[in-house]
Scaffold this motif. Structure first.
Motif, short mmCIF file in Angstrom:
data_model
loop_
_atom_site.label_atom_id
_atom_site.label_comp_id
_atom_site.label_asym_id
_atom_site.label_seq_id
_atom_site.Cartn_x
_atom_site.Cartn_y
_atom_site.Cartn_z
N ASP A 1 0.82 -1.23 0.00
CA ASP A 1 0.00 0.00 0.00
C ASP A 1 0.85 1.27 0.00
N LYS B 1 0.31 3.88 -2.82
CA LYS B 1 -0.97 4.59 -2.67
C LYS B 1 -0.85 5.70 -1.62
N GLU C 1 1.16 8.61 -2.96
CA GLU C 1 0.35 9.36 -3.94
C GLU C 1 -0.66 10.28 -3.23
N VAL C 2 -1.31 9.76 -2.22
CA VAL C 2 -2.31 10.55 -1.47
C VAL C 2 -1.64 11.71 -0.75
#
Length: 426
Positions: free
Chosen positions: A402, A405, A408-409
């Motif tokens: 993860d 992700k 990126e967030v």
């Protein structure tokens, strides 16, 4: 649907007339009534039901805002008001009052020319009142004052007409003292003088407002206001002196249009050559000039992707045009242009200078960047935030798969809010 479509058509007609545009924001300490106040203006424009004005909190459309009962993100809406037989376009930004979200206020002040400062009649000016006023005046934004919750002085504190006038006078004096301390050289122009109509009193929750000029016009004075409040007939006040009429008239009369405001504001927020083509174009709000867009907010639309919004000082935005983002080598192609109506984004064919716009396709943009069709344009002055980050939090992915992700967030959040500093240990 018919009324809404008619409103959008009306708004798009007026976008092209900068002398009839007012770009304004609401600023205040937390819970002094900004979003309730905004509801009244929207109801007056026919955008929400007048019965729900003050309770719907139309501008707090985010789930977290509804759950907490406070404004977290700035929200923009465009509406039309008629003053002395002429239609005007008012672009309103409802800003947060909580100190934790002060960055939103700072960024919103770059996009507007005027501000409605709200103060609770019982609490008076609070620390955040001074902070948001400082943010507005630093950006050369002109203020007017609305003293809210006046009904509480009558029904809870039981003030007489003489005592109420004295109490309201003290609130005005305190706000003027803050303005004078922040802008001593400009105080004569910025002074909030109730006798000329730069100050109004009322109750946003009960949909009424009054100013001294409006008192003379209607014959309603403090004595009548107290009697109607005590008799629980504030609905009569809302009919005789509706908040949206009193305040929108004040906004149009005392807050500047882009044509007037940009002559002064460009000197403060842009340090390039004022005699250059783009400098003259911004000062004159030239729709035919080169594009000069200051990006003040970025949101993510589940269908359209990133939506960059901000103030267009020069040129005309339309789909397919290419613009350069300050500090980036390659051009970005505009995918769509539009206006915000609270939670909705209404797409338009093109939007000229002087408006607050929403644009998709600017993938290189971050909050605070300058977008222009002139690659060599000097960027706007960077937005200086009043508050700096005070808390550090370490986060890590529970599962290694993860991690991309999470990264990126975090990058997306940092792009949307420059007050958040993100460091990634590779």
């Amino acid at each position: 649907m018919g009324r809404r479509k008619k409103m959008v058509e009306h708004v798009t007609e007026l976008m092209d007339k900068p002398e009839f545009i007012r770009n304004i924001g609401t600023v205040a300490h937390i819970d002094h009534g900004k979003t309730t106040f905004s509801d009244n203006l929207l109801a007056g424009a026919g955008m929400i039901s007048s019965e729900l004005a003050g309770e719907q909190l139309f501008m707090d459309f985010d789930e977290e805002e509804q759950r907490r009962g406070i404004t977290i993100d700035s929200a923009t809406v465009s509406m039309v008001h008629q003053y002395e037989g002429q239609d005007y376009l008012i672009n309103l930004i409802d800003t947060p009052g909580h100190v934790d979200f002060g960055g939103d206020v700072t960024r919103a002040m770059r996009a507007v020319d005027g501000a409605v400062v709200l103060v609770d009649a019982v609490e008076g000016p609070m620390p955040q009142t001074e902070t948001v006023l400082r943010q507005a005046l630093r950006e050369n934004v002109t203020p007017i004052l609305f003293i809210n919750k006046v009904d509480r002085l009558i029904n809870e504190i039981k003030l007489t007409p003489a005592d109420m006038q004295m109490r309201l006078g003290l609130v005005i004096d305190k706000v003027n003292k803050i303005v004078k301390g922040l802008k001593p050289n400009d105080y004569d122009r910025l002074k909030l003088d109730p006798t000329v109509g730069k100050v109004a009193f009322g109750s946003a929750l009960n949909n009424w407002a009054i100013s001294i000029p409006y008192m003379k016009k209607t014959g309603i004075g403090f004595k009548e206001i107290i009697e109607l409040c005590q008799a629980e007939k504030q609905n009569e006040l809302a009919i005789k002196c509706p908040l949206h009429v009193v305040m929108n008239d004040m906004i149009i009369k005392f807050l500047p249009s882009p044509v007037k405001a940009q002559q002064e504001r460009i000197k403060v927020i842009w340090h390039g050559d004022k005699e250059s083509d783009i400098g003259k174009s911004m000062i004159n709000v030239d729709r035919g000039g080169k594009i000069a867009l200051m990006i003040t907010d970025i949101t993510t639309d589940p269908h359209a992707g990133e939506v960059a919004s901000g103030r267009l000082f020069s040129g005309t935005l339309e789909r397919g045009k290419e613009v350069f983002i300050s500090g980036m080598p390659n051009a970005n192609r505009i995918q769509s242009v539009g206006l915000f109506m609270g939670p909705e984004r209404i797409e338009c064919e093109k939007i000229p200078a002087g408006n607050i716009v929403a644009v998709t396709g600017l993938t290189d943009a971050i909050v605070g960047s300058t977008a222009s069709s002139d690659k060599s344009m000097t960027p706007f002055e960077s937005i200086r935030h009043v508050s700096e980050p005070v808390m550090t939090v370490a986060v890590e992915a529970k599962h290694m798969k993860d991690l991309p992700k999470l990264v990126e967030v975090l990058r997306q959040v940092a792009k949307e809010d420059p007050t958040l500093k993100v460091m990634i240990n590779q």
